[in-house]
Design an enzyme around this catalytic site. Structure first.
Site, PDB file in Angstrom:
ATOM      1  N   GLY A  35       0.872  -1.185   0.000  1.00 28.88           N
ATOM      2  CA  GLY A  35       0.000   0.000   0.000  1.00 28.88           C
ATOM      3  C   GLY A  35       0.904   1.228   0.000  1.00 28.88           C
ATOM      4  CG  ASN A  46      -2.347   9.926   2.475  1.00 30.15           C
ATOM      5  OD1 ASN A  46      -1.630  10.411   1.609  1.00 30.15           O
ATOM      6  ND2 ASN A  46      -3.590  10.306   2.659  1.00 30.15           N
ATOM      7  CB  VAL A  47      -0.575   4.743   6.358  1.00 28.08           C
ATOM      8  CG1 VAL A  47       0.216   4.057   7.471  1.00 28.08           C
ATOM      9  CG2 VAL A  47      -1.771   5.475   6.941  1.00 28.08           C
ATOM     10  N   GLY A  48       1.324   4.159   3.942  1.00 28.86           N
ATOM     11  CA  GLY A  48       2.374   3.291   3.417  1.00 28.86           C
ATOM     12  C   GLY A  48       3.579   4.081   2.933  1.00 28.86           C
ATOM     13  NE  ARG A  60      -9.683   3.764  14.020  1.00 30.87           N
ATOM     14  CZ  ARG A  60      -9.981   4.568  15.036  1.00 30.87           C
ATOM     15  NH1 ARG A  60     -11.097   4.419  15.709  1.00 30.87           N
ATOM     16  NH2 ARG A  60      -9.158   5.539  15.382  1.00 30.87           N
ATOM     17  CG  ASN A  80      -9.995  -1.977   3.966  1.00 31.50           C
ATOM     18  OD1 ASN A  80      -9.974  -1.738   2.767  1.00 31.50           O
ATOM     19  ND2 ASN A  80      -9.858  -1.031   4.876  1.00 31.50           N
ATOM     20  CG  HIS A  94      -7.260   1.200  16.277  1.00 29.54           C
ATOM     21  ND1 HIS A  94      -6.776   2.263  16.988  1.00 29.54           N
ATOM     22  CD2 HIS A  94      -7.205   1.592  14.967  1.00 29.54           C
ATOM     23  CE1 HIS A  94      -6.444   3.239  16.160  1.00 29.54           C
ATOM     24  NE2 HIS A  94      -6.700   2.853  14.931  1.00 29.54           N
TER      25      HIS A  94
HETATM   26  N1  LIG Z   1      -4.146   1.006  12.597  1.00 27.16           N
HETATM   27  C1  LIG Z   1      -4.192   2.327  12.634  1.00 27.16           C
HETATM   28  O1  LIG Z   1      -4.032   2.929  13.692  1.00 27.16           O
HETATM   29  C2  LIG Z   1      -4.415   3.105  11.366  1.00 27.16           C
HETATM   30  C3  LIG Z   1      -4.094   4.466  11.305  1.00 27.16           C
HETATM   31  C4  LIG Z   1      -4.268   5.140  10.098  1.00 27.16           C
HETATM   32  C5  LIG Z   1      -4.777   4.476   8.982  1.00 27.16           C
HETATM   33  N2  LIG Z   1      -5.115   3.173   9.105  1.00 27.16           N
HETATM   34  C6  LIG Z   1      -5.647   2.418   7.979  1.00 27.16           C
HETATM   35  O2  LIG Z   1      -4.600   2.159   7.047  1.00 27.16           O
HETATM   36  C7  LIG Z   1      -5.165   1.975   5.744  1.00 27.16           C
HETATM   37  C8  LIG Z   1      -4.409   2.838   4.749  1.00 27.16           C
HETATM   38  O3  LIG Z   1      -4.644   4.204   5.007  1.00 27.16           O
HETATM   39  P1  LIG Z   1      -4.084   5.317   3.999  1.00 27.16           P
HETATM   40  O4  LIG Z   1      -4.438   6.623   4.579  1.00 27.16           O
HETATM   41  O5  LIG Z   1      -2.705   5.021   3.603  1.00 27.16           O
HETATM   42  O6  LIG Z   1      -5.036   5.032   2.725  1.00 27.16           O
HETATM   43  P2  LIG Z   1      -4.724   5.410   1.202  1.00 27.16           P
HETATM   44  O7  LIG Z   1      -6.021   5.336   0.490  1.00 27.16           O
HETATM   45  O8  LIG Z   1      -3.933   6.657   1.129  1.00 27.16           O
HETATM   46  O9  LIG Z   1      -3.769   4.214   0.696  1.00 27.16           O
HETATM   47  C9  LIG Z   1      -4.191   2.907   0.578  1.00 27.16           C
HETATM   48  C10 LIG Z   1      -3.418   2.287  -0.568  1.00 27.16           C
HETATM   49  O10 LIG Z   1      -3.702   0.892  -0.624  1.00 27.16           O
HETATM   50  C11 LIG Z   1      -3.638   0.528  -1.999  1.00 27.16           C
HETATM   51  N3  LIG Z   1      -4.268  -0.755  -2.235  1.00 27.16           N
HETATM   52  C12 LIG Z   1      -5.587  -1.055  -2.317  1.00 27.16           C
HETATM   53  N4  LIG Z   1      -5.744  -2.365  -2.572  1.00 27.16           N
HETATM   54  C13 LIG Z   1      -4.507  -2.910  -2.623  1.00 27.16           C
HETATM   55  C14 LIG Z   1      -4.020  -4.230  -2.845  1.00 27.16           C
HETATM   56  N5  LIG Z   1      -4.842  -5.269  -3.042  1.00 27.16           N
HETATM   57  N6  LIG Z   1      -2.680  -4.420  -2.858  1.00 27.16           N
HETATM   58  C15 LIG Z   1      -1.822  -3.382  -2.648  1.00 27.16           C
HETATM   59  N7  LIG Z   1      -2.235  -2.110  -2.448  1.00 27.16           N
HETATM   60  C16 LIG Z   1      -3.560  -1.883  -2.420  1.00 27.16           C
HETATM   61  C17 LIG Z   1      -4.320   1.683  -2.695  1.00 27.16           C
HETATM   62  O11 LIG Z   1      -4.029   1.694  -4.106  1.00 27.16           O
HETATM   63  C18 LIG Z   1      -3.769   2.881  -1.951  1.00 27.16           C
HETATM   64  O12 LIG Z   1      -2.606   3.394  -2.573  1.00 27.16           O
HETATM   65  C19 LIG Z   1      -6.655   2.326   5.882  1.00 27.16           C
HETATM   66  O13 LIG Z   1      -7.411   1.147   6.034  1.00 27.16           O
HETATM   67  C20 LIG Z   1      -6.698   3.143   7.166  1.00 27.16           C
HETATM   68  O14 LIG Z   1      -7.958   3.117   7.781  1.00 27.16           O
HETATM   69  C21 LIG Z   1      -4.936   2.475  10.265  1.00 27.16           C
END
Ligand SMILES: NC(=O)c1ccc[n+]([C@@H]2O[C@H](COP(=O)([O-])OP(=O)(O)OC[C@H]3O[C@@H](n4cnc5c(N)ncnc54)[C@H](O)[C@@H]3O)[C@@H](O)[C@H]2O)c1
Length: 327
Positions: A23, A26-28, A102, A109, A189
């Site tokens: 991914g 934003n987070v990745g 969430r 997801n 969470h």
């Molecule tokens: N655990 C936590 O505390 C926490 C905190 C923040 C965000 N999150 C979660 O993290 C996740 C990502 O958030 P984000 O802001 O980066 O979202 P984002 O939309 O910016 O990025 C998600 C990425 O995943 C990619 N993706 C989708 N399907 C895929 C697949 N099968 N294989 C590979 N990549 C794939 C998308 O193309 C996208 O680039 C969300 O589910 C968010 O809710 C969790």
């Protein structure tokens, strides 16, 4: 001039660790950048989107001469490039928008995380997995079931982030350095997460000696709503700087065998009276992954809060199981 004695990288006696981030949103992407900047190892950034992980990875690599880090960063859509990763961070999936909880992300997801996990296991059978995708407690359950990995090698990131949020609010309220503030948030969470003021302190002084009950309860409430507060402000997505920093703190503890004590979503096998569910609890993180769970003595009201949070986790796990994706 002739260079001599240069050993090809793949013959190195001390190869760098390899970290994959799935991914590149934003987070990745932020996590990959922090991992490279901290020289945790070579980084592979994978996404289904064509060009995005490649472009971001190249951009990060081009920052290395300025910031001065030695790490290769490769963007890809091909799991072959992730082969033999030591650690994999899963951030793939959709994020919340205003008005969404969430839990609203679950059906989409769960399929993504199940698919990603199967491919990770195929290419990196000895890796350690940290799940970030929400709803976290259900997604880390999905990764555990699909991977079949032992509990040391699958965990979720939530407690480090939630505790960091609580620490920020305490530091802000008391106008003290964040370095002197510790805080602990356990449980799932979700809105029912369990901030523990008794285990939160400023330079060792417990929070209940520093703030009134009302002030503490406001901080706990803001912590539990910390993710939603940012979603409301951003309007197009959810938090990512602090979440990425949180998962990288966990990754660093493992890759550098630091034996840190950090709150993580861990698979419980009897601890806290809970069996076969992931819950946020203090864990020892080191080279063996999630090396152990620390059991705190909780008061009756803290236990009640933990079990209330557990019932939400159970509800999410039931939803995952009824979707039939894991059969
Ligand atoms: N655990 C936590 O505390 C926490 C905190 C923040 C965000 N999150 C979660 O993290 C996740 C990502 O958030 P984000 O802001 O980066 O979202 P984002 O939309 O910016 O990025 C998600 C990425 O995943 C990619 N993706 C989708 N399907 C895929 C697949 N099968 N294989 C590979 N990549 C794939 C998308 O193309 C996208 O680039 C969300 O589910 C968010 O809710 C969790």
């Amino acid at each position: 001039m002739r260079w001599s004695g240069i050993v090809p990288h793949d013959n190195a006696y001390f190869p760098r660790k390899k970290l994959t981030v799935v991914g590149s949103g934003n987070v990745g992407a932020t996590a990959a950048f922090l991992a490279a900047y901290k020289e945790l190892g070579d980084v592979v950034l994978l996404d289904v989107m064509d060009g995005v992980p490649q472009g971001k990875a190249l951009d990060m690599y081009e920052a290395s001469p300025i910031l001065g880090y030695d790490a290769n960063v490769k963007g890809t859509q091909d799991y072959a490039d992730t082969a033999n990763s030591d650690l994999v961070i899963i951030t793939a999936g959709i994020a919340r928008k205003p008005g969404m909880s969430r839990d609203d992300l679950l059906a989409t997801n769960v399929k993504i995380v199940a698919d990603v996990t199967a491919k990770i296991v195929e290419h990196s059978p000895h890796s350690i997995i940290i799940v970030v995708t929400n709803p976290l407690d259900a997604m880390v359950y999905t990764a555990k079931k699909v991977s079949g990995f032992c509990r040391k090698r699958v965990m979720g990131m939530a407690g480090v982030l939630d505790s960091a949020r609580m620490r920020s609010f305490i530091a802000e309220k008391l106008d003290v350095s964040i370095s002197d503030v510790s805080a602990l948030v356990l449980g799932g969470h979700g809105d029912g997460m369990v901030p523990l003021p008794r285990y939160s302190a400023v330079s060792g002084v417990p929070l209940p000696e520093l703030l009134s009950e009302k002030e503490i309860s406001d901080i706990c409430e803001r912590t539990a709503q910390g993710g939603a507060e940012i979603v409301q402000l951003l309007k197009t997505g959810s938090a990512f700087y602090a979440p990425a920093a949180a998962v990288i703190e966990m990754a660093e503890a493992i890759l550098k065998d630091q034996n840190r004590i950090l709150p993580c979503a861990a698979w419980l096998e009897g601890e806290y009276g809970i069996n076969n569910y992931f819950m946020g609890v203090p864990c020892k993180l080191g080279g063996g992954g999630m090396e152990g769970v620390i059991e705190l003595d909780l008061t009756e009201s803290e236990k009640t809060a933990m079990y209330t949070s557990l019932s939400s986790v159970k509800e999410l796990v039931n939803q995952v199981n009824t979707l039939g994706v894991l059969e």
